[in-house]
Design an enzyme around this catalytic site. Structure first.
Site, PDB file in Angstrom:
ATOM      1  N   HIS A  31      -4.903   0.655  -7.210  1.00  0.00           N
ATOM      2  CA  HIS A  31      -3.706  -0.195  -7.263  1.00  0.00           C
ATOM      3  C   HIS A  31      -2.452   0.625  -6.928  1.00  0.00           C
ATOM      4  CE1 HIS A  31      -1.312  -3.549  -9.361  1.00  0.00           C
ATOM      5  NE2 HIS A  31      -0.425  -2.601  -9.169  1.00  0.00           N
ATOM      6  N   GLU A  32      -2.335   1.811  -7.522  1.00  0.00           N
ATOM      7  CA  GLU A  32      -1.125   2.626  -7.333  1.00  0.00           C
ATOM      8  C   GLU A  32      -1.073   3.258  -5.937  1.00  0.00           C
ATOM      9  OE1 GLU A  32       1.128   2.098  -9.390  1.00  0.00           O
ATOM     10  OE2 GLU A  32      -0.151   1.206 -10.912  1.00  0.00           O
ATOM     11  N   GLY A  48       0.485   2.191 -14.883  1.00  0.00           N
ATOM     12  CA  GLY A  48       0.724   2.980 -13.677  1.00  0.00           C
ATOM     13  C   GLY A  48       2.030   2.552 -13.044  1.00  0.00           C
ATOM     14  N   CYS A 107       1.069  -6.674 -12.077  1.00  0.00           N
ATOM     15  CA  CYS A 107       1.866  -5.597 -11.489  1.00  0.00           C
ATOM     16  C   CYS A 107       3.313  -5.751 -11.929  1.00  0.00           C
ATOM     17  CB  CYS A 107       1.775  -5.681  -9.963  1.00  0.00           C
ATOM     18  SG  CYS A 107       2.738  -4.431  -9.118  1.00  0.00           S
ATOM     19  N   GLN A 141       7.921   1.356  -6.118  1.00  0.00           N
ATOM     20  CA  GLN A 141       8.306   0.332  -7.090  1.00  0.00           C
ATOM     21  C   GLN A 141       9.660   0.620  -7.722  1.00  0.00           C
ATOM     22  OE1 GLN A 141       4.296   0.517  -9.301  1.00  0.00           O
ATOM     23  NE2 GLN A 141       4.983  -1.600  -9.479  1.00  0.00           N
ATOM     24  N   HIS A 150       0.169   0.866  -3.483  1.00  0.00           N
ATOM     25  CA  HIS A 150       1.636   0.741  -3.473  1.00  0.00           C
ATOM     26  C   HIS A 150       2.259   1.739  -2.495  1.00  0.00           C
ATOM     27  CE1 HIS A 150       2.751  -2.231  -6.415  1.00  0.00           C
ATOM     28  NE2 HIS A 150       2.119  -1.653  -7.400  1.00  0.00           N
TER      29      HIS A 150
HETATM   30 NI    NI Z   1       1.678  -2.481  -9.301  1.00  0.00          NI
END
Ligand code: NI
Length: 158
Positions: free
Chosen positions: A132-133, A36, A90, A41, A136
């Site tokens: 998790h994404e 992902g 990550c 990011q 972010h």
């Molecule tokens: Ni991550």
């Protein structure tokens, strides 16, 4: 990375303006063998994330295969209170990994690659990836979700 990302304009999705960006993000995710990748990011403060678990990655990591896709402006809420603790890393926190509890099952709401509204329930490792994404896009990394930092350690992923 620590700021809340902005919503994507659905008109831009429908007009196909984000297509080159999505392709770039999928390419970057593949290059790092991630499952992902979220906008913040890659210095893109927008609520967008891509995901894919290719067959070879699924086999190696013992997780379910997941077709490539993208969601915009996504949020999640737990379905039930059950959590599962599993290992996470990550791309933005290189060489580290740790045990993170996540909701076993979540309901995702967002927009798909054509800008259409999506609501779906997912569980297990797929639910983990989405949590998790989406985190972010809200300025969180998995370290924020670790109740016990003693499980944090170096990974040997070359
Ligand atoms: Ni991550």
């Amino acid at each position: 990375m620590r700021e809340k990302a902005a919503d994507v304009n659905p008109k831009d999705i429908k007009a196909g303006k984000l297509r080159p960006l999505i392709d770039d993000m999928i390419e970057t995710m593949h290059a790092y063998e991630g499952v992902g990748l979220a906008g913040p990011q890659v210095h893109l403060p927008l609520r967008i994330f891509v995901f894919e678990v290719e067959e070879k990655v699924a086999k190696r990591r013992g997780i379910p295969k997941l077709g490539a896709g993208v969601f915009f402006n996504a949020t999640y809420e737990p379905v039930g209170r059950e959590t599962i603790t599993d290992w996470e890393g990550c791309l933005s926190v290189p060489f580290l990994g740790g045990e993170v509890p996540r909701f076993k099952k979540v309901r995702l709401r967002g927009l798909d690659h054509e800008g259409a509204a999506v609501e779906m329930e997912v569980d297990g490792f797929t639910a983990r990836i989405f949590q998790h994404e989406i985190d972010h896009t809200e300025g969180h990394v998995y370290l924020d979700r670790m109740p016990d930092l003693t499980t944090l350690g170096y990974t040997i992923v070359l």
